[in-house]
Design a protein around this motif. Structure first.
Motif, short mmCIF file in Angstrom:
data_model
loop_
_atom_site.label_atom_id
_atom_site.label_comp_id
_atom_site.label_asym_id
_atom_site.label_seq_id
_atom_site.Cartn_x
_atom_site.Cartn_y
_atom_site.Cartn_z
N GLU A 48 0.86 -1.18 0.00
CA GLU A 48 0.00 0.00 0.00
C GLU A 48 0.90 1.23 0.00
OE1 GLU A 48 -2.16 -0.31 3.60
OE2 GLU A 48 -3.37 -2.02 2.97
N ARG A 61 -8.38 2.40 -0.02
CA ARG A 61 -8.21 1.27 -0.93
C ARG A 61 -9.30 0.23 -0.72
NH1 ARG A 61 -2.95 -2.73 -1.10
NH2 ARG A 61 -2.20 -1.46 -2.83
N SER A 91 -9.50 5.19 -6.34
CA SER A 91 -9.07 4.06 -5.51
C SER A 91 -8.88 2.81 -6.35
CB SER A 91 -10.13 3.79 -4.42
OG SER A 91 -10.27 4.87 -3.54
N LEU A 95 -5.37 0.66 -7.26
CA LEU A 95 -5.26 -0.77 -6.96
C LEU A 95 -4.87 -1.55 -8.21
CD1 LEU A 95 -5.48 -3.13 -5.05
CD2 LEU A 95 -7.95 -3.19 -5.47
#
Length: 352
Positions: A48, A61, A91, A95
């Protein structure tokens, strides 16, 4: 889940990270993690990178994983929306970028002699309920029906996320980590309301356990629950089906001994946060990173107090930083992960 099943994801003398890393470059973070944790017993993880901004943080996330439930960012934090907006799209885009980088640096995992684990982190249902607001600005935690809907949406989203990782990293064993830093506060009634003048009532432990059990059941591989706060409910997490509990070992007291001893004897793995998460104390020894054997002295003492077999130590403990590394410098983060690997090896080389 049996120890044998866990061993398909990590081996004796294993190390891993908690989840967050410094910087904004997904490829560099994935390269660092997979490179330092390249030996097959270790557990590389999907980094992250909260420095990129809202949506790349732990909570943001995870909201991007929700199914048919959307959020947007308010000055007070993340709030439920009627439809996906810019914050949800951001978000999800970050990812995808993170997964692209992980896929690039895990090529060949399926061709190795034994399956390799890859750890994925998401905020658990109770910390998510404490951190996401309803439309009135109050935490979803205050509405049991809203919590149930949130947990169901998260379960469906995690199932899709795990399937995506299996597709991108064929042959790897996904390990799901649920981040629950707010769990002790949820259990004791310590989560503040929007006004800050009172707190939400404590949630019944049976409800907490049942919700976690249902979510853990979504994954047919190992599940670890991370709680970087005092008062980790180890017994509750074990009963809910967790295969491992990740915690900051410096916060443990002798009051935790009995629960930890019972859990370890029952097959649970202790992901022990033994290495400082930042270089705030960094000096000539790099913030206390010069003595791998010294870093695991606390867990050796714990083992002696519990009367556990020294031979179980390297089997039952995975060495990690105390918490995420987002607040560290990139150089310190690399040293900390490498130190975790060396410290884990010292547990196997000298279990006494």
């Amino acid at each position: 889940m049996s120890n044998q099943r866990q061993r398909t994801a990590w081996g004796p003398a294993a190390a891993t990270g908690v989840g967050s890393m410094p910087g904004t470059d997904a490829r560099e973070a994935a390269r660092t993690v997979t490179g330092i944790l390249e030996e097959p017993q270790h557990l590389p993880f999907l980094p992250e990178l909260p420095a990129r901004g809202p949506g790349a943080d732990m909570l943001g996330r995870t909201t991007g994983l929700l199914t048919e439930m959307y959020v947007h960012l308010e000055p007070s934090g993340w709030r439920i929306s009627d439809r996906p907006g810019r914050d949800t799209r951001r978000s999800r885009a970050w990812l995808r970028e993170d997964l692209d980088a992980l896929e690039e640096f895990t090529q060949g995992y399926g061709e190795q002699d034994r399956p390799r684990g890859v750890k994925l982190s998401a905020v658990g249902p109770w910390t998510l309920a404490a951190g996401v607001e309803r439309r009135n600005g109050e935490a979803m935690l205050g509405d049991p029906g809203a919590v149930r809907d949130l947990a169901a949406s998260l379960a469906e989203g995690l199932a899709e996320h795990l399937a995506e990782v299996r597709r991108r990293v064929p042959g790897a064993t996904p390990v799901l980590q649920l981040d629950e830093p707010s769990l002790p506060a949820v259990l004791r009634g310590g989560v503040p309301t929007a006004s800050g003048y009172r707190t939400h009532p404590a949630v019944d432990r049976a409800v907490v356990e049942s919700t976690l059990r249902d979510l853990i059941a979504v994954h047919d591989g190992p599940v670890v629950v991370h709680v970087c706060a005092p008062g980790v409910p180890v017994g509750l997490l074990r009963r809910a089906g967790a295969d491992g509990v990740s915690l900051d070992a410096s916060l443990l007291t002798q009051r935790d001994d009995e629960a930890i001893g019972e859990a370890v004897e029952g097959g649970l793995t202790l992901f022990a946060g033994l290495v400082p998460g930042t270089g705030a104390a960094e000096g000539v020894d790099g913030g206390g990173l010069s003595d791998p054997a010294g870093s695991v002295g606390g867990v050796r003492s714990l083992w002696r107090r519990l009367g556990l077999s020294p031979g179980l130590l390297a089997e039952s403990v995975v060495v990690t930083p105390a918490c995420g590394l987002a607040g560290a410098s990139p150089a310190y983060a690399r040293r900390a992960l490498a130190h975790c690997a060396r410290a884990a090896r010292s547990l196997a080389d000298n279990p006494q």
